[in-house]
Design a protein around this motif. Structure first.
Motif, PDB file in Angstrom:
ATOM      1  N   ASP A  67       6.246   7.632  -1.756  1.00 27.74           N
ATOM      2  CA  ASP A  67       6.189   6.173  -1.864  1.00 27.74           C
ATOM      3  C   ASP A  67       6.737   5.516  -0.604  1.00 27.74           C
ATOM      4  O   ASP A  67       6.216   4.482  -0.164  1.00 27.74           O
ATOM      5  N   VAL A  68       7.772   6.107  -0.024  1.00 26.80           N
ATOM      6  CA  VAL A  68       8.329   5.567   1.223  1.00 26.80           C
ATOM      7  C   VAL A  68       7.250   5.589   2.297  1.00 26.80           C
ATOM      8  O   VAL A  68       7.023   4.585   2.983  1.00 26.80           O
ATOM      9  N   LYS A  69       6.549   6.706   2.430  1.00 28.81           N
ATOM     10  CA  LYS A  69       5.465   6.817   3.406  1.00 28.81           C
ATOM     11  C   LYS A  69       4.375   5.798   3.117  1.00 28.81           C
ATOM     12  O   LYS A  69       3.859   5.140   4.023  1.00 28.81           O
ATOM     13  N   PHE A  70       4.011   5.657   1.841  1.00 29.11           N
ATOM     14  CA  PHE A  70       2.974   4.713   1.423  1.00 29.11           C
ATOM     15  C   PHE A  70       3.353   3.279   1.781  1.00 29.11           C
ATOM     16  O   PHE A  70       2.558   2.520   2.337  1.00 29.11           O
ATOM     17  N   LEU A  71       4.591   2.902   1.503  1.00 26.58           N
ATOM     18  CA  LEU A  71       5.062   1.553   1.794  1.00 26.58           C
ATOM     19  C   LEU A  71       5.133   1.302   3.305  1.00 26.58           C
ATOM     20  O   LEU A  71       4.777   0.214   3.777  1.00 26.58           O
ATOM     21  N   LEU A  72       5.572   2.308   4.059  1.00 24.00           N
ATOM     22  CA  LEU A  72       5.612   2.159   5.509  1.00 24.00           C
ATOM     23  C   LEU A  72       4.208   1.983   6.089  1.00 24.00           C
ATOM     24  O   LEU A  72       3.991   1.155   6.971  1.00 24.00           O
ATOM     25  N   GLU A  73       3.253   2.751   5.576  1.00 24.76           N
ATOM     26  CA  GLU A  73       1.866   2.598   6.025  1.00 24.76           C
ATOM     27  C   GLU A  73       1.355   1.208   5.712  1.00 24.76           C
ATOM     28  O   GLU A  73       0.667   0.587   6.544  1.00 24.76           O
ATOM     29  N   TYR A  74       1.648   0.709   4.524  1.00 21.63           N
ATOM     30  CA  TYR A  74       1.230  -0.641   4.143  1.00 21.63           C
ATOM     31  C   TYR A  74       1.792  -1.669   5.133  1.00 21.63           C
ATOM     32  O   TYR A  74       1.062  -2.545   5.617  1.00 21.63           O
ATOM     33  N   MET A  75       3.066  -1.558   5.443  1.00 23.63           N
ATOM     34  CA  MET A  75       3.682  -2.536   6.334  1.00 23.63           C
ATOM     35  C   MET A  75       3.173  -2.379   7.770  1.00 23.63           C
ATOM     36  O   MET A  75       2.986  -3.379   8.459  1.00 23.63           O
ATOM     37  N   MET A  76       2.909  -1.164   8.217  1.00 29.76           N
ATOM     38  CA  MET A  76       2.426  -0.933   9.590  1.00 29.76           C
ATOM     39  C   MET A  76       1.000  -1.440   9.762  1.00 29.76           C
ATOM     40  O   MET A  76       0.650  -1.951  10.820  1.00 29.76           O
ATOM     41  N   GLU A  77       0.175  -1.281   8.725  1.00 31.40           N
ATOM     42  CA  GLU A  77      -1.215  -1.706   8.808  1.00 31.40           C
ATOM     43  C   GLU A  77      -1.353  -3.209   8.669  1.00 31.40           C
ATOM     44  O   GLU A  77      -2.398  -3.774   8.983  1.00 31.40           O
TER      45      GLU A  77
END
Length: 79
Positions: A67-77
């Motif tokens: 989930d941490v990776k998923f949330l970071l990807e969301y914020m980076m994109e």
């Protein structure tokens, strides 16, 4: 993790809903609000997002590393 500049609270909450584990918002007072809880979503989040300064700097804790990776990807994109 710190979250900055959430432009669309609705989209942000949809992303949170997709997380596998718990995701908590840490208030400035140290309170932990479970963002996957419908009650929290409707009561606390509406108040938090009403104050635009809170959207610019929030601290989240995700229990699942994926989930941490998923949330970071969301914020980076920036979606």
């Amino acid at each position: 993790m710190k979250i900055y500049n959430v432009e669309s609270p609705e989209k942000f909450l949809e992303v949170i809903k997709q997380c596998k584990g718990s995701v908590e918002l840490i208030s400035k007072q140290g309170d932990r609000l479970n963002l996957k809880s419908e009650l929290t979503k409707y009561l606390a989040i509406s108040r938090l997002f009403a104050d635009k300064t809170l959207i610019n700097d929030m601290e989240l804790v995700a229990s699942d590393p994926d989930d941490v990776k998923f949330l970071l990807e969301y914020m980076m994109e920036g979606k």
